[in-house]
Design a protein around this motif. Structure first.
Motif, PDB file in Angstrom:
ATOM      1  N   HIS A 167       0.853  -1.192   0.000  1.00 13.43           N
ATOM      2  CA  HIS A 167       0.000   0.000   0.000  1.00 13.43           C
ATOM      3  C   HIS A 167       0.890   1.244   0.000  1.00 13.43           C
ATOM      4  O   HIS A 167       1.483   1.607   1.008  1.00 13.43           O
ATOM      5  N   ALA A 168       0.966   1.898  -1.160  1.00 15.68           N
ATOM      6  CA  ALA A 168       1.884   3.029  -1.338  1.00 15.68           C
ATOM      7  C   ALA A 168       1.161   4.368  -1.379  1.00 15.68           C
ATOM      8  O   ALA A 168       1.750   5.391  -1.703  1.00 15.68           O
ATOM      9  N   GLY A 169      -0.107   4.379  -1.032  1.00 17.77           N
ATOM     10  CA  GLY A 169      -0.874   5.609  -1.011  1.00 17.77           C
ATOM     11  C   GLY A 169      -2.360   5.304  -0.936  1.00 17.77           C
ATOM     12  O   GLY A 169      -2.769   4.148  -1.077  1.00 17.77           O
ATOM     13  N   PRO A 170      -3.175   6.345  -0.714  1.00 22.59           N
ATOM     14  CA  PRO A 170      -4.633   6.140  -0.583  1.00 22.59           C
ATOM     15  C   PRO A 170      -5.319   5.971  -1.926  1.00 22.59           C
ATOM     16  O   PRO A 170      -6.285   6.663  -2.264  1.00 22.59           O
ATOM     17  N   GLY A 171      -4.851   4.997  -2.696  1.00 23.72           N
ATOM     18  CA  GLY A 171      -5.417   4.765  -4.020  1.00 23.72           C
ATOM     19  C   GLY A 171      -6.863   4.312  -3.992  1.00 23.72           C
ATOM     20  O   GLY A 171      -7.556   4.398  -5.006  1.00 23.72           O
ATOM     21  N   PHE A 172      -7.314   3.829  -2.833  1.00 22.10           N
ATOM     22  CA  PHE A 172      -8.701   3.361  -2.733  1.00 22.10           C
ATOM     23  C   PHE A 172      -9.690   4.473  -3.054  1.00 22.10           C
ATOM     24  O   PHE A 172     -10.773   4.223  -3.598  1.00 22.10           O
ATOM     25  N   TYR A 173      -9.315   5.729  -2.741  1.00 22.94           N
ATOM     26  CA  TYR A 173     -10.269   6.833  -2.877  1.00 22.94           C
ATOM     27  C   TYR A 173     -10.696   7.012  -4.331  1.00 22.94           C
ATOM     28  O   TYR A 173     -11.893   7.167  -4.627  1.00 22.94           O
ATOM     29  N   ALA A 174      -9.748   6.969  -5.249  1.00 24.33           N
ATOM     30  CA  ALA A 174     -10.066   7.158  -6.665  1.00 24.33           C
ATOM     31  C   ALA A 174     -10.894   6.015  -7.225  1.00 24.33           C
ATOM     32  O   ALA A 174     -11.557   6.178  -8.264  1.00 24.33           O
ATOM     33  N   ARG A 175     -10.889   4.876  -6.574  1.00 26.66           N
ATOM     34  CA  ARG A 175     -11.625   3.709  -7.069  1.00 26.66           C
ATOM     35  C   ARG A 175     -13.071   3.683  -6.571  1.00 26.66           C
ATOM     36  O   ARG A 175     -13.867   2.853  -7.018  1.00 26.66           O
ATOM     37  N   LEU A 176     -13.411   4.573  -5.640  1.00 27.21           N
ATOM     38  CA  LEU A 176     -14.777   4.660  -5.139  1.00 27.21           C
ATOM     39  C   LEU A 176     -15.674   5.392  -6.134  1.00 27.21           C
ATOM     40  O   LEU A 176     -15.205   6.174  -6.955  1.00 27.21           O
ATOM     41  N   SER A 177     -16.965   5.129  -6.051  1.00 23.57           N
ATOM     42  CA  SER A 177     -17.911   5.889  -6.867  1.00 23.57           C
ATOM     43  C   SER A 177     -17.956   7.334  -6.356  1.00 23.57           C
ATOM     44  O   SER A 177     -17.580   7.610  -5.209  1.00 23.57           O
ATOM     45  N   PRO A 178     -18.405   8.284  -7.188  1.00 26.09           N
ATOM     46  CA  PRO A 178     -18.506   9.676  -6.716  1.00 26.09           C
ATOM     47  C   PRO A 178     -19.334   9.812  -5.441  1.00 26.09           C
ATOM     48  O   PRO A 178     -18.994  10.592  -4.550  1.00 26.09           O
ATOM     49  N   LEU A 235     -17.526  -1.800   7.019  1.00 24.45           N
ATOM     50  CA  LEU A 235     -16.513  -0.888   6.499  1.00 24.45           C
ATOM     51  C   LEU A 235     -16.305  -1.019   4.991  1.00 24.45           C
ATOM     52  O   LEU A 235     -15.348  -0.426   4.445  1.00 24.45           O
ATOM     53  N   TRP A 236     -17.168  -1.734   4.317  1.00 25.42           N
ATOM     54  CA  TRP A 236     -16.999  -1.870   2.876  1.00 25.42           C
ATOM     55  C   TRP A 236     -17.191  -0.540   2.150  1.00 25.42           C
ATOM     56  O   TRP A 236     -16.816  -0.423   0.972  1.00 25.42           O
ATOM     57  N   TYR A 237     -17.725   0.472   2.798  1.00 31.14           N
ATOM     58  CA  TYR A 237     -18.021   1.737   2.122  1.00 31.14           C
ATOM     59  C   TYR A 237     -16.774   2.416   1.558  1.00 31.14           C
ATOM     60  O   TYR A 237     -16.868   3.271   0.674  1.00 31.14           O
ATOM     61  N   TRP A 238     -15.585   2.023   2.023  1.00 33.79           N
ATOM     62  CA  TRP A 238     -14.362   2.591   1.453  1.00 33.79           C
ATOM     63  C   TRP A 238     -13.430   1.522   0.872  1.00 33.79           C
ATOM     64  O   TRP A 238     -12.313   1.831   0.459  1.00 33.79           O
ATOM     65  N   GLN A 239     -13.929   0.283   0.797  1.00 36.68           N
ATOM     66  CA  GLN A 239     -13.113  -0.807   0.278  1.00 36.68           C
ATOM     67  C   GLN A 239     -13.785  -1.591  -0.853  1.00 36.68           C
ATOM     68  O   GLN A 239     -13.291  -2.625  -1.267  1.00 36.68           O
ATOM     69  N   ARG A 240     -14.916  -1.059  -1.356  1.00 36.87           N
ATOM     70  CA  ARG A 240     -15.582  -1.716  -2.493  1.00 36.87           C
ATOM     71  C   ARG A 240     -16.408  -0.678  -3.236  1.00 36.87           C
ATOM     72  O   ARG A 240     -17.130   0.105  -2.612  1.00 36.87           O
ATOM     73  N   ASN A 241     -16.319  -0.670  -4.538  1.00 36.16           N
ATOM     74  CA  ASN A 241     -17.090   0.270  -5.349  1.00 36.16           C
ATOM     75  C   ASN A 241     -18.552  -0.171  -5.383  1.00 36.16           C
ATOM     76  O   ASN A 241     -18.853  -1.299  -5.779  1.00 36.16           O
ATOM     77  N   ASP A 242     -19.444   0.706  -4.944  1.00 33.83           N
ATOM     78  CA  ASP A 242     -20.847   0.308  -4.822  1.00 33.83           C
ATOM     79  C   ASP A 242     -21.571   0.254  -6.159  1.00 33.83           C
ATOM     80  O   ASP A 242     -22.704  -0.234  -6.238  1.00 33.83           O
ATOM     81  N   GLN A 243     -20.952   0.733  -7.238  1.00 34.29           N
ATOM     82  CA  GLN A 243     -21.573   0.660  -8.559  1.00 34.29           C
ATOM     83  C   GLN A 243     -21.139  -0.592  -9.318  1.00 34.29           C
ATOM     84  O   GLN A 243     -21.958  -1.268  -9.944  1.00 34.29           O
ATOM     85  N   THR A 244     -19.865  -0.899  -9.250  1.00 39.98           N
ATOM     86  CA  THR A 244     -19.351  -2.050  -9.995  1.00 39.98           C
ATOM     87  C   THR A 244     -19.285  -3.319  -9.158  1.00 39.98           C
ATOM     88  O   THR A 244     -19.181  -4.421  -9.694  1.00 39.98           O
ATOM     89  N   GLY A 245     -19.318  -3.163  -7.818  1.00 35.27           N
ATOM     90  CA  GLY A 245     -19.172  -4.309  -6.935  1.00 35.27           C
ATOM     91  C   GLY A 245     -17.732  -4.750  -6.757  1.00 35.27           C
ATOM     92  O   GLY A 245     -17.463  -5.737  -6.051  1.00 35.27           O
ATOM     93  N   GLU A 246     -16.779  -4.041  -7.370  1.00 31.71           N
ATOM     94  CA  GLU A 246     -15.371  -4.421  -7.293  1.00 31.71           C
ATOM     95  C   GLU A 246     -14.825  -4.205  -5.882  1.00 31.71           C
ATOM     96  O   GLU A 246     -14.927  -3.119  -5.318  1.00 31.71           O
ATOM     97  N   SER A 247     -14.246  -5.270  -5.318  1.00 32.69           N
ATOM     98  CA  SER A 247     -13.548  -5.154  -4.039  1.00 32.69           C
ATOM     99  C   SER A 247     -12.124  -4.709  -4.306  1.00 32.69           C
ATOM    100  O   SER A 247     -11.507  -5.115  -5.288  1.00 32.69           O
ATOM    101  N   PHE A 248     -11.578  -3.886  -3.420  1.00 31.78           N
ATOM    102  CA  PHE A 248     -10.212  -3.412  -3.598  1.00 31.78           C
ATOM    103  C   PHE A 248      -9.201  -4.409  -3.036  1.00 31.78           C
ATOM    104  O   PHE A 248      -8.004  -4.171  -3.081  1.00 31.78           O
ATOM    105  N   ASN A 249      -9.700  -5.496  -2.511  1.00 32.03           N
ATOM    106  CA  ASN A 249      -8.862  -6.613  -2.089  1.00 32.03           C
ATOM    107  C   ASN A 249      -8.942  -7.655  -3.195  1.00 32.03           C
ATOM    108  O   ASN A 249      -9.982  -8.274  -3.406  1.00 32.03           O
ATOM    109  N   ILE A 250      -7.836  -7.854  -3.903  1.00 31.37           N
ATOM    110  CA  ILE A 250      -7.867  -8.723  -5.087  1.00 31.37           C
ATOM    111  C   ILE A 250      -8.290 -10.143  -4.751  1.00 31.37           C
ATOM    112  O   ILE A 250      -8.893 -10.837  -5.568  1.00 31.37           O
ATOM    113  N   GLU A 251      -8.028 -10.593  -3.522  1.00 31.97           N
ATOM    114  CA  GLU A 251      -8.346 -11.970  -3.145  1.00 31.97           C
ATOM    115  C   GLU A 251      -9.811 -12.191  -2.785  1.00 31.97           C
ATOM    116  O   GLU A 251     -10.245 -13.334  -2.626  1.00 31.97           O
TER     117      GLU A 251
END
Length: 344
Positions: A167-178, A235-251
Motif C-alpha cells: 500500500h503506497a498511497g490512498p489509491g482506494f479513494y479514486a476507485r470509489l464511486s462519486p 466498512l466496505w463503504y471505502w473498500q468496495r465500489n458500490d456501482q461495480t461491486g469491485e472489491s479493492f482486495n484482489i483476493e
C-alpha cells in the motif's frame, strides 16, 4: 534445457517429503539466512538478523527443492540483499502516490504521520477482531503510529528489503464511486482519507509480522480475515465500489468462497503448515508451497495461485482432486524459463 527436464531422474527425485522433514529444513533455512544476513547487515543493519516467521517456509522449501529435487528458481529471493536494500527507497518512491483531487501529496519520508482518533479507533477494532478469534501473538500490536515519520513507518515491513509495502498511497479513494467519495469526506474529512490509508497499511504490514509459515498462505489468510472484518464492522463503504461491486482486495472473490472454522483459522494463523494439514490433509502443504514457489518463478500468475489454494480448501476431502492438482503443479515447472537444475 527445460524441455529435457525429467522430474523422475535420480538427481531430481526427493528422498523424503518436505512435511516429514520440516523441522530440518526450517532449521537449515534459519542458519543460512543468518550467514547471508550477517554480510548484508554490514551495509544495512535494518535487514533482519534472524529469518522472520512469515518468510520461514519460503526459504525452507527453496532449500528442500534445491537439495532434494535438484531444481531452483531464479527470483527475487535469490537476489543480493545489499543490492535490494540499496534500491529499496528508490523503488518505493516510484510507487508512492497521493490524491491530487484532494490536495493530498505522496507521503514525505521525513514528515510525521498525522495524529488521528480515527486511526486509533480502527486499529483498536482490528486488534479486537483478531483477539476475539483467539489468534496468537496479537497482544500489544497495532499501536497508533501517529507522530512516527512516514519513512520509518514504511521500513517497518516484514517484506524488507525484497519488496516495498504493497500500500503506497490512498489509491482506494479514486476507485470509489462519486457518491462514496462524498460519503467518505462527509464522515471523515480530507484528513480521514490519510487516516484510512495509514490504517490499511499498518493493519496489513503488522499482521504479516506476527504470522508464521509460508508467506502467500499468510497473505491468503489475511485476506480471508480482512473481508470478514469489513463485513462485521460495516466498512466496505471505502473498500468496495458500490456501482461495480469491485472489491479493492484482489483476493476477495476467492476467499469469500471459503468457509473456515474458528479452530482452523487459529491453526492457520499459528503455523500455516499445521493449519493446512488439519484442513486439507498431510500432502497439501507441500503442494501449496510448490504453488507459491512457482508464483515466485513466474510459472503461475497470482490469480492462478488463488485458484489453486481455493481449490484445495473447496476439495479438502477429495484426494483424487488433490492428486490431479499436484500433477498439474509439477507440470508447470516445465513452463518456467527461470527453473534450472542445480549442480550435481
Amino acid at each position: 534445457m527445460m524441455s529435457e527436464l525429467d522430474l523422475n531422474t535420480p538427481g531430481a527425485t526427493a528422498r523424503g517429503s518436505f512435511r516429514e522433514e520440516l523441522d530440518h529444513w526450517r532449521s537449515l533455512a534459519r542458519s543460512e539466512w543468518q550467514v547471508r544476513a550477517a554480510m548484508a547487515r554490514r551495509q544495512d543493519p535494518r535487514i533482519a538478523e534472524s529469518l522472520t516467521g512469515y518468510f520461514l517456509d519460503r526459504f525452507a522449501f527453496r532449500l528442500f527443492w534445491g537439495k532434494h529435487r535438484g531444481l531452483e528458481i531464479a527470483d527475487r529471493f535469490t537476489q543480493d540483499l545489499e543490492e535490494l536494500s540499496r534500491s529499496w527507497e528508490s523503488r518505493h518512491l516510484k510507487l508512492l502516490h497521493g490524491v491530487p483531487s484532494l490536495g493530498i501529496a505522496p507521503s514525505d519520508f521525513h514528515a510525521p504521520i498525522p495524529e488521528s482518533a480515527l486511526l486509533s479507533e480502527l486499529l483498536w477494532r482490528w486488534r479486537s477482531f483478531l483477539t476475539e478469534r483467539g489468534l496468537p501473538r496479537i497482544e500489544g500490536q497495532f499501536q497508533n503510529p501517529g507522530g512516527q515519520r512516514w519513512g520509518e513507518f514504511y521500513l517497518d515491513s516484514v517484506l524488507y528489503p525484497f519488496y516495498t509495502p504493497v500500500h503506497a498511497g490512498p489509491g482506494f479513494y479514486a476507485r470509489l464511486s462519486p457518491a462514496q467519495q462524498s460519503e467518505v469526506l462527509r464522515r471523515h474529512g480530507i484528513p480521514g482519507v490519510t487516516a484510512l490509508y495509514a490504517f490499511l497499511a499498518r493493519s496489513h504490514e503488522e499482521t504479516h509480522r506476527v504470522q508464521f509459515g509460508e508467506p502467500l498462505l499468510c497473505e491468503y489468510l489475511l485476506a480471508w480475515l480482512w473481508c470478514r472484518f469489513l463485513n462485521q464492522e460495516e466498512l466496505w463503504y471505502w473498500q468496495r465500489n458500490d456501482q461495480t461491486g469491485e472489491s479493492f482486495n484482489i483476493e476477495a472473490p476467492w476467499v469469500l468462497r471459503v468457509e473456515l472454522s474458528r479452530d482452523e483459522v487459529i491453526a492457520l494463523f499459528t503455523d500455516t503448515q499445521v493449519g493446512i494439514t488439519a484442513v486439507c490433509g498431510p500432502r497439501a502443504y507441500e503442494d501449496l508451497c510448490l504453488a507459491a514457489w512457482l508464483f515466485d518463478g513466474k510459472a503461475l500468475r497470482y490469480r492462478e495461485y488463488l485458484d489453486v489454494v481455493t481449490g484445495y480448501f473447496e476439495h479438502r476431502a477429495d484426494p483424487s482432486w488433490q492428486e490431479g492438482a499436484r500433477e498439474r503443479l509439477e507440470a508447470r515447472l516445465l513452463l518456467s524459463p527461470r527453473v534450472r537444475r542445480t549442480a550435481d
